[in-house]
Design a protein around this motif. Structure first.
Motif, PDB file in Angstrom:
ATOM      1  N   LEU A 106       0.871  -1.171   0.000  1.00 12.75           N
ATOM      2  CA  LEU A 106       0.000   0.000   0.000  1.00 12.75           C
ATOM      3  C   LEU A 106       0.907   1.220   0.000  1.00 12.75           C
ATOM      4  N   GLY A 162      -7.261  -6.669   8.251  1.00 14.91           N
ATOM      5  CA  GLY A 162      -7.140  -5.297   8.733  1.00 14.91           C
ATOM      6  C   GLY A 162      -6.597  -5.254  10.149  1.00 14.91           C
ATOM      7  N   VAL A 215      -6.854   2.185   8.802  1.00 10.12           N
ATOM      8  CA  VAL A 215      -7.573   0.983   8.428  1.00 10.12           C
ATOM      9  C   VAL A 215      -9.049   1.268   8.702  1.00 10.12           C
ATOM     10  N   LEU A 238      -6.579   1.519   4.162  1.00  9.57           N
ATOM     11  CA  LEU A 238      -6.882   0.121   3.879  1.00  9.57           C
ATOM     12  C   LEU A 238      -8.380   0.016   4.115  1.00  9.57           C
TER      13      LEU A 238
END
Lengths: 306, 298, 579
Positions: free
Chosen positions: C323, C343, C462, C494
């Motif tokens: 990411l 996650g 997240v 995320l």
């Protein structure tokens, strides 16, 4: 299902095992010399006390004592009582039928009265029936068992003279069983009511109603059968409470069970008998809860078919 | 008829329809009959305990303060006992012992149980499993048997009985604390705090404890009832209070042989115990309802 | 049954329902009128609190007694007024002529009774069938709703069936009596999107077969477009608008309806764009690699009496992805796909069995407890349930300030000022700081969560289903805020979601997860416009389209036994698929 029963049996064994450790430690927690406390009043010489100490194994390290205790235990030897000098196991077994009769009949009374009251209250939630049942239940929960016993004794045995004050037959069982049963019925009524209210709020009850089933089918087939599951799961604990309550009630009604024995043992500091009683009590309660867990498993298909 | 509910949707509709009405805790407590009656009974008990020397008509210990086994009259509102002591005065003084029992026993069991439950619930893993397994086993021994074992160790007497009851109830409080901690730990706000980087102390004292305390206040209040009942029971069996202490359970036990001659000796102390216990039970129920209105009538 | 389009089958007039009494009386439904014609599907749509469920429950006398009062109205069905029948008369109609299915298949069947008994009891009650006749009909219905081995199903208990299967049983139960009206209350809301598609297909099929009229209560405009003939839009207990499905979608008259439709994310709406919508003038763009993971595995083991048991379910198997700063990677999948586990693993909220998690080059798994807490400054989390993820006993101000306090970033006056700034930054008012979480609406609470996450200037957030508990109109606002924050602050997200349309709106890249594995990962347009893995295709095909003129088409049948689940291979630049 088989796995579930094995698990419950194993848990019961662990309970009993911990009880054996607890009773071995117990005697060492007594401040001062337990032998002197137990036998001091018998005019014994120091030499005799020492001999008793050796006979009981109290001169050994604690883990040796524990092993000795276990070894005797598997042979069914729980030691000898100080008062009366009898085998502890024999004393307990002689007295146990009376306690069993008392607890089982009280449990029956508690279940019949408590569950129906709780069910009725939940069904009639918010009405005067509910309020009345719950006032009755909270008063019942708040009453000391032994006072309820004395009141019943005063009323039925002394004033009305319907029942004997004491004795050993079934008629004399009625009052203690009623006392213990009603006291626990109050607890059970509260538990049942809240379990049933939970059930009535469930989605599946709405489904049953949406199907247009008669009220009685919704109630008995869908609600009651589901509601019994959590209530029965609490019965094991109820039985333990009843066994505990029996200790007091037996003393009120001079009912010759193990409870009365236990109080005599504590008052006379008869440690072998106290140890035996605790182990015995733990065993009975543990086995009873296994039985109730199995009954519970039969009610709940999620356990029965797993 | 049955009260059906409620998909999440219906609950939403309900929640939106019934606009948020936040009531203060005390108003909520006094709104229901349970809380109000409970509070009044407990207040009367505390008042009696504090002002016993002023309001008690006689010395609770003085023998032959009046005639023996005298039925209730204007002089002796609840009659006299077999030593000629005034039953009413003894009951008023007994309130002091009763409160003492409640405070000491619950103090012991609540503090130890809270600690155990919190440690077990927060730590998880082996510590938790071993601790809770042990607690469960002790719990299944029942309180009265543990109390008897303690008394067998310490010897009989009212103070020992209070301590014994306190110890005997530790497993119960540990279980409740543990289960509440598990519930709170499972809620997203706890995970949110962990994710924010909170350390152990912050997690325990700022996030867990404040959410555990309300439940403990409720069970602590209800626990006072249980402790009073248990102590009265032990005294009744001769294991607790000793003569001439004006303890209610002990008074009951000395009335046993005189029930037909002097029923007032049995009725009034019993009534005192039952009322007091009822008071704490109602107060506990009331607090529960006030803290969580959704739990009402569960 | 011959559909007579002129005379309505059910005619509801001036229905008014209230909760509470006296001072606390609140009107939940006000003057609601509508007609249901034979053979049609009428959708009643609205957001939470619109009264759409309450109004339908009232028709069958299923409202909580005492709590709710039907104050006025008529509901004409079969020459009778449903609202003024005795309990006994209504019971005769309920479960026979008018039947219901509910939102929660997991809890809507009685757990202690066999499927067969639950399926047949209404038939025995209403149709006077014998046990064996009812059982035959029950087996026939189970086969009709697509359950195999009907005789065995009849003997099973609800817990032995999955959620989708239970909803099929509910439908079998509702259709067995050949009802005139089926009331379906959010029938697919609790289901995964592929299961939802199957259930909707089944309902359409049965409707055609039995000629049943359906009242469909839903909040999902995609489901409406797919199922409904006509639509009633409700808001705060009142009917806002009514029309055919085409009228409502194409020429909505009321502002509320327009806003509602505008807020609905549509899969394919952003298909052409290479990147998420630009919402600030000079947005920051994805930069250097921030997070690198590979080989992450986690198995949840069931606890035995004393030790962990062997076996257990693998929640994550060999999961890995990168990411970049300022980028959004969406993890999509259905329940049990392991997306939430992934996650949490990244934040080290749970311990992996194996794998690597590097953030800015630091291996998270090597860090000790204290260092992990420090590292959490770099990465924060937003949770799905805005009601449960805020400690109810802390004020909003303290909640938002907490991460700054934990990491020692500010105190006293400065802490106060920065908290205020955060409140205004996420669109809340600074004087809301003293309020407690329960005093905020769902959307406001999610803004609080975002403010809290932002407070330590993290690089990575997240977001676990951050909008799935929210109404669509609120969801649109929260997504807008998240996009704006990313483009002005360079945040990496995320983004965990089950909603493909939402994912299309916010993600740069998409990873599709199934049963603990990533089966496809790549740039958003590649994965969504050119899906290569059969499961991705099935997932996309199942998404309901909020447009009545477009049909979803038939569902591809997914042969789960031959699905590729091996290592990822690159089939196009950055686009990787399980082989």
């Amino acid at each position: 299902m088989g796995k579930f029963i094995l698990q419950r049996l194993f848990a019961a064994l662990v309970t009993i095992w911990i009880a054996t450790i607890a009773v071995t430690i117990l005697i060492h927690l007594v401040p001062g010399d337990p032998v002197r406390i137990m036998y001091g009043s018998f005019q014994t010489t120091p030499e005799e006390l020492e001999a008793i100490r050796v006979r009981l194994g109290l001169d050994q390290p604690i883990w040796t004592q524990y092993l000795m205790y276990l070894e005797r235990l598997v042979q069914g030897d729980l030691g000898r009582s100080i008062v009366g000098d009898q085998p502890v196991l024999d004393v307990l077994l002689t007295r146990f039928p009376a306690t069993l009769a008392l607890t089982v009949s009280s449990l029956a009374i508690a279940i019949v009265v408590g569950m129906s009251l709780g069910f009725l209250a939940a069904y009639k939630r918010g009405t005067w029936v509910d309020v009345g049942a719950m006032v009755l239940a909270i008063v019942g929960v708040s009453m000391p068992h032994f006072w309820l016993g004395l009141l019943l004794l005063f009323l039925f045995a002394l004033q009305l003279q319907w029942l004997p004050v004491a004795g050993g037959d079934w008629r004399s069982l009625l009052l203690p069983a009623l006392t213990l049963g009603l006291a626990n019925a109050a607890v059970l009524a509260r538990l049942t009511r809240s379990a049933m209210i939970d059930i009535f709020d469930q989605d599946f009850i709405r489904t049953a109603r949406a199907k247009g089933l008669p009220r009685s089918i919704v109630l008995y087939r869908h609600a009651l059968r589901s509601g019994l599951v959590p209530v029965v799961s609490m019965l094991g604990l109820q039985f333990a409470y009843l066994m505990g309550g029996a200790i007091v009630i037996e003393n009120v009604f001079a009912w010759n069970g193990v409870g009365r024995l236990a109080i005599e043992a504590v008052l006379s500091r008869d440690y072998p008998l106290i140890q035996g009683f605790i182990l015995f009590f733990a065993t009975v309660v543990a086995l009873a809860s296994v039985v109730i867990d199995i009954a519970y498993a039969f009610l709940d298909p999620r356990i029965r078919y797993s | 008829m049955i009260h059906s509910s409620s998909t999440a949707e219906l609950a939403d509709d309900l929640a939106t329809a019934s606009a948020p009405r936040k009531r203060s805790f005390w108003r909520a407590l006094l709104a229901g009959p349970s809380g109000l009656i409970g509070l009044v009974i407990v207040a009367v008990l505390i008042f009696a305990a504090l002002t016993a020397p002023v309001i008690a008509p006689y010395d609770p210990l003085r023998m032959a303060a009046g005639p023996r086994l005298d039925a209730p009259s204007t002089n002796y509102l609840m009659g006299t006992d077999d030593f000629g002591r005034d039953v009413l005065s003894r009951i008023i003084y007994g309130a002091r012992l009763t409160l003492q029992i409640g405070v000491i026993a619950v103090g012991i069991s609540l503090s130890c149980g809270l600690l155990l439950g919190l440690v077990a619930g927060y730590s998880s893993g082996w510590t938790e499993r071993v601790l809770m397994r042990l607690v469960d086993v002790l719990f299944s021994f029942t309180e009265i048997v543990i109390a008897l074992a303690c008394l067998a160790i310490f010897g009989v007497g009212l103070t020992n009985a209070m301590i014994a009851i306190g110890i005997a109830s530790i497993p119960f409080y540990a279980r409740v604390t543990h289960s509440v901690v598990l519930v709170e730990k499972g809620k997203p706000y706890f995970e949110a705090a962990v994710a924010a980087g909170a350390g152990h102390l912050r997690l325990i004292f700022l996030h867990l404890l404040p959410n555990v305390v309300p439940t403990l206040i409720v069970i602590g209040t209800l626990g006072v009832s249980t402790a009073i009942l248990a102590a009265a029971g032990l005294s009744f069996l001769g294991l607790g209070a000793q003569p001439p202490q004006p303890e209610w359970g002990f008074m009951l036990s000395s009335s046993r042989d005189l029930i037909s001659r002097a029923p007032w000796m049995m009725i009034f102390p019993g009534l005192a115990i039952a009322t007091t216990v009822l008071g704490f039970n109602l107060l506990g129920d009331g607090i529960r309802e006030a803290l969580d209105p959704r739990q009402t009538d569960r | 049954m011959t559909p007579d389009t002129d005379a309505p089958l059910l005619s509801v007039r001036d229905l008014t329902i209230s909760f509470g009494k006296g001072r606390h009386r609140n009107v939940a439904v006000k003057d609601l009128s509508y007609d249901l014609r034979a053979g049609e599907t009428l959708a009643i749509v609205g957001e939470s609190g619109s009264g759409k469920s309450v109004s339908s429950m009232a028709l069958l006398g299923l409202l909580p007694r005492g709590a709710a009062t039907i104050e006025a109205g008529r509901a004409r069905f079969d020459g009778r007024d449903l609202l003024h029948l005795s309990d006994e008369q209504l019971r005769g109609i309920r479960g026979d002529r008018v039947t219901m299915i509910f939102q929660e298949p997991m809890t809507s069947l009685t757990p202690v009774l066999r499927i067969g008994q639950q399926l047949t009891e209404a038939l025995i009650e209403h149709k006077g069938m014998s046990r064996s006749q009812a059982a035959a009909r029950g087996r026939e219905m189970l086969t009709l709703v697509g359950l195999d081995d009907a005789p065995r199903r009849m003997k099973q208990f609800p817990h032995e069936l999955s959620g989708g299967m239970r909803q099929r049983v509910m439908i079998a139960m509702a259709m067995a009596s050949d009802p005139a009206i089926l009331l379906a209350d959010e029938p697919t809301t609790a289901l995964d999107v592929t299961v939802q598609a199957q259930i909707l297909d089944l309902m359409r099929d049965l409707k055609a077969r039995f000629g049943t009229s359906i009242i469909l209560i839903t909040h999902d405009m995609g489901v409406v477009a797919e199922m409904a003939d006509r639509v009633v839009v409700m808001r705060k207990g009142r009917k806002i608008e009514e029309g055919t499905v085409r009228e409502i979608f194409e020429t909505p008259q009321q502002d509320y309806t327009k806003a509602l439709l505008a807020a609905v994310p549509r899969l394919g709406a952003h298909a052409a764009a290479a990147e998420p919508r630009q919402v600030v003038d000079s947005p920051s763009r994805p930069g250097a690699r921030l997070l690198h993971t590979h080989g992450m595995s986690k198995t949840f083991r069931e606890r035995g009496l004393f030790a962990a048991k062997a076996g257990g379910t693998a929640a994550m198997q060999d999961v890995g992805f990168d990411l970049a700063a300022g980028e959004t990677l969406a993890l999509v999948g259905e329940s049990g796909s392991g997306k939430s586990t992934t996650g949490r693993a990244v934040l080290r909220l749970l311990e992996l069995d194996q794998g690597v998690i590097e953030i800015g080059g630091t291996d998270m798994r090597r860090l000790s407890g204290g260092a992990v807490r420090k590292a959490r400054r770099e990465m924060q989390m937003i949770f799905q349930d805005p009601f449960a993820s805020l400690n109810p006993r802390l004020s909003a101000g303290r909640l938002v300030a907490e991460p700054m306090v934990i990491h020692g970033l500010a105190k006293g006056r400065e802490l106060q000022d920065r908290t205020e700034q955060l409140f205004t930054r996420v669109g809340l008012e600074a004087d809301h700081m003293r309020r407690f979480p329960h005093e905020f609406s769902g959307g406001q609470r999610q803004r609080l969560s975002i403010a809290r996450a932002l407070s330590v200037n993290p690089k990575l957030i997240v977001a676990d289903e951050p909008t799935s508990a929210l109404d669509v109109s609120v969801q649109a606002q929260v997504l807008e805020l998240m996009l704006e924050l990313q483009q002005s602050l360079g945040l990496a997200y995320l983004f965990i979601s089950h909603d493909m349309a939402v994912v299309e709106e916010v993600a740069h890249r998409v990873a599709v997860m199934r049963r603990g594995r990533i089966v496809e990962i790549g740039p958003r347009h590649a994965v969504l416009n050119d899906p290569r893995h059969p499961y991705t295709r099935a997932l996309l095909a199942a998404v309901p389209v909020p447009d009545p003129t477009r049909t979803r088409g038939t569902l591809p049948t997914l042969d789960t036994s031959t699905l590729p689940t091996g290592p990822l291979t690159e089939i196009a630049p950055q686009h990787m698929v399980a082989s």
